[in-house]
Design an enzyme around this catalytic site. Sequence first.
Site, PDB file in Angstrom:
ATOM      1  N   ASN A  11       0.841  -1.142   0.041  1.00  0.00           N
ATOM      2  CA  ASN A  11       0.094  -0.033  -0.047  1.00  0.00           C
ATOM      3  C   ASN A  11       1.066   1.313   0.035  1.00  0.00           C
ATOM      4  OD1 ASN A  11       1.160   0.362   2.598  1.00  0.00           O
ATOM      5  ND2 ASN A  11      -0.878  -0.281   3.512  1.00  0.00           N
ATOM      6  N   ASP A 200      -9.241  -9.524  -0.303  1.00  0.00           N
ATOM      7  CA  ASP A 200      -8.507  -8.538   0.580  1.00  0.00           C
ATOM      8  C   ASP A 200      -8.349  -7.170   0.203  1.00  0.00           C
ATOM      9  OD1 ASP A 200      -6.403  -8.322   2.971  1.00  0.00           O
ATOM     10  OD2 ASP A 200      -5.491  -7.436   1.259  1.00  0.00           O
TER      11      ASP A 200
END
Length: 293
Positions: A11, A200
């Site tokens: 991320n 996810d």
Amino acid sequence: LGRIMRPDDANVAGNVHGGTILKMIEEAGAIISTRHCNSQAGEPCVAALARVERTDFLSPVCIGEVANVSAEITYTSRHSVEVQVNVMSENILTGAKKVTNKATLWYVPLSLKNVNKVLEVPPIQYVRKQQEDEGRKRYEEQKLDRLETKQRNGDVIFPVINPEPHTVGYSQSSLIHLVGPSDCTLLGFVHGGVTMKLMDEVAGIVAARHCKTNIVTASVDAINFHEKIKKGSVITISGRMTFTSNKSMEIEVFVDADPFVDESRGRYRAVSAFFTYVSLSKEGKPLPVPQLL
């Protein structure tokens, strides 16, 4: 399995996505299960993922670290294989290592000639009789839980017009994906790891929308694969917030498949699970989670 974690695995804060790790875990489990199921003379097969037990993310993996995944078969029934998988991250600059994940997965061998035919699994040799007895107990427990989960799978997520912040409708999200050849096994159905990675991703979007901070996967409750998803299907991965505590968020995620290649079949529920996320500050410290309204 082992490979270095790249920027596209993580991320914006540099923490590797939980889905990336789940995909590697499933790949290791599929390899060892398929090897075992083809270890004796007989009809060739491919091991398909049926269930993942609760998986905890003990420590985050960062860009530049190497994720090493090891797998071991711990129990076999007549038609299924239990695999224990461990993930260890390694800082290749300092040599520091840490355990990041432990997971238990269940696979079934499907014939290469007939995708709907489940083959028998070669037995393994146990060091102690107790290991076999404990494995049989885990097998019966997961089989019962899978049946109960499938029976209560009927919910559908509908869009909410002008939702209020911190409500379920405000953060709920969906992703639509066309299943292509690169997503599939030799038998033409989706790899379990591909599905988990997408799940996810959706759960992460729900968590980020709710608290608007950096978020990471903390754990995943049992992921149940109810039915196979064929190549050419369109899948809808949907997620919604179901509970918040002071420091964590529980998100329900399920996958529905539209088998356009098989017009005789309607839309069906293929996979379901609950993900838990935590909110982190820029320094990586846990933050309070806004209460779900």
